[in-house]
Design a protein around this motif. Structure first.
Motif, PDB file in Angstrom:
ATOM      1  N   UNK A   1       0.774  -1.114   0.199  1.00  0.00           N
ATOM      2  CA  UNK A   1       0.063   0.085  -0.018  1.00  0.00           C
ATOM      3  C   UNK A   1       0.890   1.208  -0.179  1.00  0.00           C
TER       4      UNK A   1
ATOM      5  N   UNK B   1      -3.438   7.507   2.440  1.00  0.00           N
ATOM      6  CA  UNK B   1      -3.642   6.295   1.409  1.00  0.00           C
ATOM      7  C   UNK B   1      -4.693   6.214   0.680  1.00  0.00           C
TER       8      UNK B   1
ATOM      9  N   UNK C   1      -4.351   8.214   7.230  1.00  0.00           N
ATOM     10  CA  UNK C   1      -4.364   6.855   7.910  1.00  0.00           C
ATOM     11  C   UNK C   1      -3.762   7.022   9.178  1.00  0.00           C
TER      12      UNK C   1
ATOM     13  N   UNK D   1      -4.839  -1.566   4.883  1.00  0.00           N
ATOM     14  CA  UNK D   1      -4.580   0.005   4.833  1.00  0.00           C
ATOM     15  C   UNK D   1      -5.798   0.468   3.947  1.00  0.00           C
TER      16      UNK D   1
ATOM     17  N   UNK E   1       0.380  -1.168   6.105  1.00  0.00           N
ATOM     18  CA  UNK E   1      -0.518  -2.106   6.751  1.00  0.00           C
ATOM     19  C   UNK E   1      -0.625  -1.865   8.267  1.00  0.00           C
TER      20      UNK E   1
ATOM     21  N   UNK F   1       0.190   0.609  10.021  1.00  0.00           N
ATOM     22  CA  UNK F   1      -0.551   1.884  10.781  1.00  0.00           C
ATOM     23  C   UNK F   1      -1.887   1.291  11.203  1.00  0.00           C
ATOM     24  N   UNK F   2      -2.545   0.537  10.338  1.00  0.00           N
ATOM     25  CA  UNK F   2      -4.027   0.415  10.718  1.00  0.00           C
ATOM     26  C   UNK F   2      -3.948  -0.893  11.857  1.00  0.00           C
TER      27      UNK F   2
ATOM     28  N   UNK G   1      -4.582   1.931  14.370  1.00  0.00           N
ATOM     29  CA  UNK G   1      -5.332   3.177  14.186  1.00  0.00           C
ATOM     30  C   UNK G   1      -6.946   2.261  14.665  1.00  0.00           C
TER      31      UNK G   1
END
Ligand code: SF4
Lengths: 343, 96, 365
Positions: B2, B52, B57, C140, C193, C195-196, C254
């Motif tokens: 991503x 993103x 985010x 993400x 990824x 981050x989430x 997150x």
């Protein structure tokens, strides 16, 4: 979109293409006066060109771009620059262009006027005349507002020899300024993908810059190419394939603006593969490179010029990039139109 | 898998879309895109966010960012010297 | 080479040489396709010691999207009054009967978008059409899709449909490791990824399978540093989760994004192209949001996944083979004429090797 007809705005109609009164009116009032020159003025079926000394060089290119106007340029400007640049990178001095316009019914006359103005101004800047032309109108929905074809004729200079087969190991590569500005600026106004940017298209006729480079390097300038579609990577890969030498590029020396670098990243694109306009890649013999570089930098279109790489005998013949961090990787041709990515 | 890019929030507006809520104009060093702030309710103007696919985010932690200044610069590509001239930022042309 | 990069490379060299001399060469899997590409693009690969083997994992959403999905998307594109809204990544992926790009050539309406929000906008602007959003991606990407579904629900936009193929990383790691002996010493974990999901999400992997997990960003120094942290752990016999991307990644992740996803989606079994079905590794719309589901709207079923003959993608994305070991690599299979999924996406392992790796390069055609 902006080209779409707003109510009451005068637009191109099918009658403008009928060949009758309306066609004459369109040509005589809106197009010919702006392009007027000795070759065009007789308005015969063909233009008669003056006798010239030397070999002739001929090229043609068609232009479709959406939208017609984008930050820093428009399709008219591109249509002249593109064909002129195809001539000058061959070492030809442009003489005359033809101009074919396929206009979609419903194109606002005001837009057409701006495009013709732009064509006229760019031709003047490039020192070339529009010697002959044609317009056709097609039904609404069958075209992109305006599509342009230009063909160009030029006379080859005889004091230079631009030929990829003359390239040798150790020859250096020069580019006259920032990569990726044009392609990214056009992308910023694409349908569904619009974003706001400081970037402007840098399309420009390259004749005077190339005269300067050739004057400084003479026969030591061995090859010129404008890295348009396919970007810088496309040209470099062609060169490796055609010459049998490898090309080694220093990432840190390739001119790019911070804005373009980050914008490319935002879109998931490799700036080396993004289309350019107003740029030329020159292959120069080692000993003449400094002289050509300083001439380039002194020209208004070459201030950011830089020597970006060299030809080597590494096999197989490939393009390799030395990255900013000091690593190495290969550079390959983009596969087709680059699309913004999210991953 | 991503791509996400850091940018700075210039301005926050109410999108008028009930769920999306606040959106921000985010500057990515010269190009600007709108991003939803629904996933980062704590974000304020001047914060750095990682965006993103149109959604911010995360907010880059300022304390962490100061301690890791080099890392932020690297993430922004600001640790490299660039050859190349910059376009005039929009709005500046009128000031001359 | 900058001095900080130099220092990391030097230590990596020493540690890897020692480990190799001790008969324990190190192999690290980068799970994420963006890491695969960034490792090549920044030149990181060329700076690593030859005894350190990097293995690309299944972390490219396009590559793991089953062929049945692509075929379905193409079929839907051919339906009347349909606009397919998709990320640019999906446009060229070939299915059994062509790609969205070829469908567009045949007159289908395909809109490339940056964001799921654009799909909502498209639906609103085209009330007489059905807008089908191709929802692919990992953790993400999914929160934005979930939020867009909520937005459409709230505003009563009823012509938006979602063809969901969202995937989860952690279940895929379990599937890779659960299959028996895995010749991987540690994981380079995807920064965005994480981050989430948060760096804590890798704890079970580190604990259960004894593999160090280090979360990294995508810039040269950060990736090299993460590799060094993994190798240090391997040398010391440790298996911890570390995070060298602390600028944006937190331990819990997150929570807003997690809650939004949980509201709209629920885990389901999912087919990973060339790997097969992995339990609870995908997401489907919850029943409350069933009216957004493109499959039930058109009463369709996803066709089976098919792996083209000769393609060893399954082994490649599970770290059991390198692209160069595939007989088709670079000859029968190139980015222009891809055979398998790993070649179609620019993030795919085979595509990255083809594009960036000199040692396996075939001469430019
Ligand atoms: S090279 Fe092509 S055919 Fe071979 S594994 Fe990779 S994608 Fe499959």
């Amino acid at each position: 979109m902006s080209e779409r007809k707003r109510k009451e705005e005068p637009c191109i109609t099918m009658a403008h293409g009928g060949g009758g009164e309306m066609t004459q009116k369109l040509l005589k009032e809106r197009i010919i006066p702006k392009l007027a020159n000795d070759l065009l003025n007789p308005l015969n079926d063909s233009a008669v060109l003056p006798q010239v000394d030397g070999r002739l060089c001929m090229t043609t290119d068609s232009f479709v771009v959406q939208p017609l106007e984008f930050p820093g340029g428009d399709i008219g400007h591109l249509a002249v620059c593109g064909t002129v640049n195809d001539l000058v990178v061959m070492g030809a001095k442009p003489l005359a262009l033809s101009l074919g316009m396929i206009i979609e019914e419903g194109l606002p006359l005001a837009t057409l006027d701006r495009m013709v103005d732009s064509i006229a101004a760019t031709a003047r800047e490039a020192g070339v005349v529009i010697a002959t032309g044609d317009t056709k109108v097609i039904e609404r929905g069958k075209g992109d507002g305006l599509m342009i074809n230009t063909a160009g004729i030029g006379v080859m200079r005889d004091d230079v020899e631009l030929d990829a087969s003359r390239i040798e190991e150790g020859d250096l590569l020069l580019i006259n300024g920032n990569v990726a500005d044009h392609g990214l600026a056009v992308m910023s106004v694409r349908e569904h993908l619009e974003f706001d940017t400081d970037l402007l298209s840098d399309a420009a006729p390259l004749g005077s810059l190339i005269d300067t480079l050739l004057a400084a390097g003479g026969r030591e300038v061995k090859f010129l190419r404008d890295p348009t579609r396919g970007g810088l990577s496309g040209v470099l890969c062609d060169l490796a394939a055609d010459t049998g030498f490898s090309v080694e590029i220093e990432e840190a020396n390739v001119p790019i603006s911070r804005v373009a670098l980050h914008t490319a990243e935002l879109l998931g694109l490799d700036p080396l593969s993004v289309a350019n306009e107003g740029k030329v890649v020159a292959v120069i013999g080692k000993d003449a490179a400094d002289a050509v570089l300083s001439a380039c930098k002194a020209h208004p279109l070459g201030g950011m010029g830089a020597l970006i790489g060299r030809f080597t005998t590494a096999t197989p013949p490939l393009v390799e990039l030395i990255t900013r961090g000091g690593g190495r990787r290969m550079v390959t041709r983009p596969y087709g139109e680059e699309l913004p990515r999210i991953c | 898998m991503c791509l996400a890019v850091p940018g700075k929030i210039l301005e926050i507006v109410d999108s008028g879309e009930p769920v999306i809520g606040r959106t921000a104009m985010v500057d990515f060093q010269g190009s600007r895109l709108e991003a939803s702030l629904a996933m980062v309710p704590e974000a304020e103007v001047d914060d750095w966010v990682l965006v993103h696919a149109g959604f911010a985010m995360s907010v880059l932690d300022e304390k962490e960012a100061k301690e890791n200044w080099d890392m932020l610069k690297a993430a922004l590509g600001d640790d490299v010297e660039l050859v190349g001239n910059e376009p005039t930022p929009k709005g500046d042309e009128d000031d001359q | 080479m900058t001095s900080d990069v130099q220092a990391v490379v030097a230590e990596l060299n020493d540690l890897c040489a020692d480990l190799e001399a001790a008969g324990k060469p190190v192999a690290i899997m980068e799970i994420c396709g963006t890491h695969t590409v960034s490792l090549f693009r920044t030149g990181a690969k060329s700076l690593l010691p030859s005894s350190l083997r990097l293995v690309s994992g299944p972390g490219c959403p396009v590559c793991v999207t089953s062929q049945g999905y692509i075929d379905l998307a193409c079929d839907l594109a051919a339906e009347p009054d349909v606009i397919i809204a998709t990320y640019g990544d999906m446009v060229r992926v070939p299915g059994a009967r062509g790609s969205l790009e070829t469908m567009r050539g045949e007159g289908a309406e395909i809109a490339v978008v940056y964001s799921a929000r654009d799909a909502v906008k498209l639906a609103e602007e085209n009330p007489t059409k059905r807008v089908i959003f191709l929802s692919v991606g990992f953790e993400t990407t999914t929160p934005g899709t979930a939020l867009s579904v909520l937005e459409a629900e709230n505003r009563g936009i009823d012509n938006l449909l979602i063809l969901a193929q969202n995937k989860l990383v952690i279940p895929a790691m379990h599937a890779l490791l659960g299959g028996g002996e895995m010749p991987i010493n540690g994981f380079l974990c995807p920064g965005h990824v994480s981050i989430v999901i948060g760096s804590d999400a890798y704890k079970p992997i580190a604990d259960q399978y004894g593999k160090p997990c280090v979360v990294a960003g995508f810039e040269l120094h950060n990736m090299l540093l993460a590799l060094l942290h993994i190798v240090r752990q391997v040398a010391a016999g440790e298996n911890r989760v570390e995070n060298v991307y602390s600028l944006t990644v937190t331990e819990p992740g997150n929570l807003h994004a997690q809650a939004i996803v949980d509201k709209v989606f629920q885990p389901c079994d999912a087919v990973w192209r060339a790997i097969g079905m992995i339990p609870a590794s995908g997401l489907e719309l919850r029943e409350e949001y069933g009216r957004f589901d493109a499959l039930s709207h058109f009463d369709l079923e996803m066709g089976p996944d098919v792996c083209p003959a000769g393609c060893i993608c399954g082994e490649v994305i599970q770290g059991q083979a390198t692209p160069a070991e595939c007989k088709l690599f670079g000859t029968g299979c190139t980015p222009i004429k891809p055979v398998g999924p790993c070649m179609v996406s620019s993030e795919g392992t085979c595509a990255a090797w083809f594009r960036y790796n000199r040692n396996t390069a075939r001469t430019v055609e």
